[in-house]
Design a protein around this motif. Sequence first.
Motif, PDB file in Angstrom:
ATOM      1  N   TYR A  88      65.313 -43.941 -19.889  1.00 39.91           N
ATOM      2  CA  TYR A  88      64.255 -44.151 -18.789  1.00 39.91           C
ATOM      3  C   TYR A  88      63.838 -45.590 -18.695  1.00 39.91           C
ATOM      4  CZ  TYR A  88      61.849 -45.014 -23.396  1.00 39.91           C
ATOM      5  OH  TYR A  88      61.857 -45.407 -24.826  1.00 39.91           O
ATOM      6  N   LYS A  89      63.334 -45.546 -17.496  1.00 46.59           N
ATOM      7  CA  LYS A  89      62.931 -47.140 -17.158  1.00 46.59           C
ATOM      8  C   LYS A  89      61.668 -46.842 -16.294  1.00 46.59           C
ATOM      9  CE  LYS A  89      64.449 -51.541 -15.255  1.00 46.59           C
ATOM     10  NZ  LYS A  89      65.589 -52.176 -15.023  1.00 46.59           N
ATOM     11  N   ASN A  90      60.699 -47.699 -16.669  1.00 48.68           N
ATOM     12  CA  ASN A  90      59.349 -47.693 -15.717  1.00 48.68           C
ATOM     13  C   ASN A  90      59.182 -48.785 -15.129  1.00 48.68           C
ATOM     14  OD1 ASN A  90      56.686 -47.278 -15.011  1.00 48.68           O
ATOM     15  ND2 ASN A  90      55.792 -46.871 -16.920  1.00 48.68           N
ATOM     16  N   ARG A  91      59.135 -48.780 -13.637  1.00 49.69           N
ATOM     17  CA  ARG A  91      59.077 -49.831 -12.708  1.00 49.69           C
ATOM     18  C   ARG A  91      57.794 -49.732 -12.405  1.00 49.69           C
ATOM     19  NH1 ARG A  91      63.709 -51.631  -8.915  1.00 49.69           N
ATOM     20  NH2 ARG A  91      62.664 -53.359  -8.949  1.00 49.69           N
ATOM     21  N   ASP A  92      56.881 -49.031 -12.855  1.00 53.31           N
ATOM     22  CA  ASP A  92      55.623 -48.808 -12.073  1.00 53.31           C
ATOM     23  C   ASP A  92      54.428 -49.675 -12.763  1.00 53.31           C
ATOM     24  OD1 ASP A  92      53.448 -47.742 -10.717  1.00 53.31           O
ATOM     25  OD2 ASP A  92      53.618 -45.427 -11.367  1.00 53.31           O
ATOM     26  N   VAL A  93      53.438 -50.034 -12.276  1.00 47.95           N
ATOM     27  CA  VAL A  93      52.386 -50.653 -12.980  1.00 47.95           C
ATOM     28  C   VAL A  93      51.466 -49.834 -13.923  1.00 47.95           C
ATOM     29  CG1 VAL A  93      52.110 -52.334 -11.185  1.00 47.95           C
ATOM     30  CG2 VAL A  93      50.651 -50.396 -10.918  1.00 47.95           C
ATOM     31  N   TYR A 115      58.729 -50.822 -18.990  1.00 46.50           N
ATOM     32  CA  TYR A 115      59.545 -50.685 -20.240  1.00 46.50           C
ATOM     33  C   TYR A 115      60.630 -49.624 -19.784  1.00 46.50           C
ATOM     34  CZ  TYR A 115      59.896 -49.889 -25.302  1.00 46.50           C
ATOM     35  OH  TYR A 115      60.427 -49.871 -26.530  1.00 46.50           O
ATOM     36  N   SER A 116      61.870 -49.970 -20.680  1.00 46.27           N
ATOM     37  CA  SER A 116      63.025 -49.082 -20.441  1.00 46.27           C
ATOM     38  C   SER A 116      63.545 -48.842 -22.223  1.00 46.27           C
ATOM     39  CB  SER A 116      64.058 -49.648 -19.715  1.00 46.27           C
ATOM     40  OG  SER A 116      64.609 -50.930 -20.128  1.00 46.27           O
ATOM     41  N   GLY A 117      64.088 -47.958 -22.033  1.00 48.89           N
ATOM     42  CA  GLY A 117      64.939 -47.680 -23.270  1.00 48.89           C
ATOM     43  C   GLY A 117      65.562 -46.122 -23.303  1.00 48.89           C
ATOM     44  N   ASN A 118      66.074 -45.797 -24.392  1.00 52.45           N
ATOM     45  CA  ASN A 118      66.687 -44.701 -24.626  1.00 52.45           C
ATOM     46  C   ASN A 118      65.676 -43.612 -25.436  1.00 52.45           C
ATOM     47  OD1 ASN A 118      69.305 -45.199 -23.677  1.00 52.45           O
ATOM     48  ND2 ASN A 118      69.629 -46.152 -25.928  1.00 52.45           N
ATOM     49  N   ALA A 119      65.870 -42.197 -24.807  1.00 51.60           N
ATOM     50  CA  ALA A 119      64.771 -41.466 -25.417  1.00 51.60           C
ATOM     51  C   ALA A 119      64.919 -41.148 -27.010  1.00 51.60           C
ATOM     52  CB  ALA A 119      65.016 -40.020 -24.701  1.00 51.60           C
ATOM     53  N   SER A 120      64.152 -40.730 -27.744  1.00 48.25           N
ATOM     54  CA  SER A 120      64.203 -40.625 -29.146  1.00 48.25           C
ATOM     55  C   SER A 120      64.991 -39.274 -29.264  1.00 48.25           C
ATOM     56  CB  SER A 120      62.635 -40.747 -29.945  1.00 48.25           C
ATOM     57  OG  SER A 120      62.145 -39.331 -29.137  1.00 48.25           O
ATOM     58  N   LYS A 124      65.225 -36.635 -26.092  1.00 49.68           N
ATOM     59  CA  LYS A 124      66.578 -36.573 -25.782  1.00 49.68           C
ATOM     60  C   LYS A 124      67.050 -35.359 -25.241  1.00 49.68           C
ATOM     61  CE  LYS A 124      71.344 -38.277 -26.747  1.00 49.68           C
ATOM     62  NZ  LYS A 124      72.232 -38.794 -27.823  1.00 49.68           N
ATOM     63  N   ASN A 125      67.311 -35.182 -23.611  1.00 49.34           N
ATOM     64  CA  ASN A 125      67.699 -33.943 -23.245  1.00 49.34           C
ATOM     65  C   ASN A 125      66.679 -32.951 -23.426  1.00 49.34           C
ATOM     66  OD1 ASN A 125      70.174 -35.020 -21.941  1.00 49.34           O
ATOM     67  ND2 ASN A 125      71.003 -34.693 -23.972  1.00 49.34           N
ATOM     68  N   LYS A 126      65.339 -33.327 -23.697  1.00 45.16           N
ATOM     69  CA  LYS A 126      64.550 -32.323 -23.411  1.00 45.16           C
ATOM     70  C   LYS A 126      63.279 -32.457 -22.740  1.00 45.16           C
ATOM     71  CE  LYS A 126      65.566 -31.591 -28.497  1.00 45.16           C
ATOM     72  NZ  LYS A 126      65.178 -32.024 -29.889  1.00 45.16           N
ATOM     73  N   ILE A 127      63.167 -33.474 -21.817  1.00 41.66           N
ATOM     74  CA  ILE A 127      62.197 -33.614 -20.947  1.00 41.66           C
ATOM     75  C   ILE A 127      61.995 -32.888 -19.979  1.00 41.66           C
ATOM     76  CG2 ILE A 127      61.165 -35.675 -19.340  1.00 41.66           C
ATOM     77  CD1 ILE A 127      62.365 -37.540 -21.245  1.00 41.66           C
ATOM     78  N   SER A 128      60.804 -32.322 -19.644  1.00 40.86           N
ATOM     79  CA  SER A 128      60.638 -31.303 -18.640  1.00 40.86           C
ATOM     80  C   SER A 128      59.525 -31.522 -17.680  1.00 40.86           C
ATOM     81  CB  SER A 128      60.290 -29.875 -19.213  1.00 40.86           C
ATOM     82  OG  SER A 128      61.513 -29.494 -19.954  1.00 40.86           O
ATOM     83  N   SER A 129      58.764 -32.502 -17.754  1.00 41.11           N
ATOM     84  CA  SER A 129      57.520 -32.804 -16.766  1.00 41.11           C
ATOM     85  C   SER A 129      57.215 -34.339 -17.100  1.00 41.11           C
ATOM     86  CB  SER A 129      56.586 -32.040 -16.894  1.00 41.11           C
ATOM     87  OG  SER A 129      56.091 -31.996 -18.380  1.00 41.11           O
ATOM     88  N   ALA A 130      56.739 -34.892 -16.112  1.00 34.01           N
ATOM     89  CA  ALA A 130      55.916 -36.203 -15.988  1.00 34.01           C
ATOM     90  C   ALA A 130      55.154 -36.518 -15.054  1.00 34.01           C
ATOM     91  CB  ALA A 130      57.257 -37.233 -15.737  1.00 34.01           C
TER      92      ALA A 130
END
Length: 136
Positions: A88-93, A115-120, A124-130
């Motif tokens: 992920y990468k968050n380019r939002d305020v 902030y950016s990084g790799n999912a724990s 990892k391969n389990k995100i369904s909403s944001a």
Amino acid sequence: MNKAFRALTTGGVAAVSMGAILLGAAGPAAAMGKDGNLEVHEFGLFYYQNQSGCVFDLYGEDLNFNDNYFKSGCTGAGALVNDNTESYKNRDVYAWKVATDANIDGNVGEIPSNYSGNASTTFKNKISSATYTLHP
């Protein structure tokens, strides 16, 4: 014209004018997100680790990724976004919350602004909403 009617009509004109301004301002914002390009003020989930492969870019919340697919022209194109992101990468305020189930349910994590990084392994391969948070 009585004072009450005048106040009402003046307020109505102001409301219509404000509505037009808001609609005009929403035009570019509405075009942002879900176009496969991670821009400023967006949050992105990537198909592979280290922010590689296709990106699913969000400007506003999406409470169910089960009807979203990665755009063409990148590795992972056409794949369902739901349960299919590794970084992920968050380019939002604002910070963003991600969850392993629809409607920000299941395991929930928060990703700070810029902030950016790799999912724990939990995500990892389990995100369904944001959704974004209301605090910067």
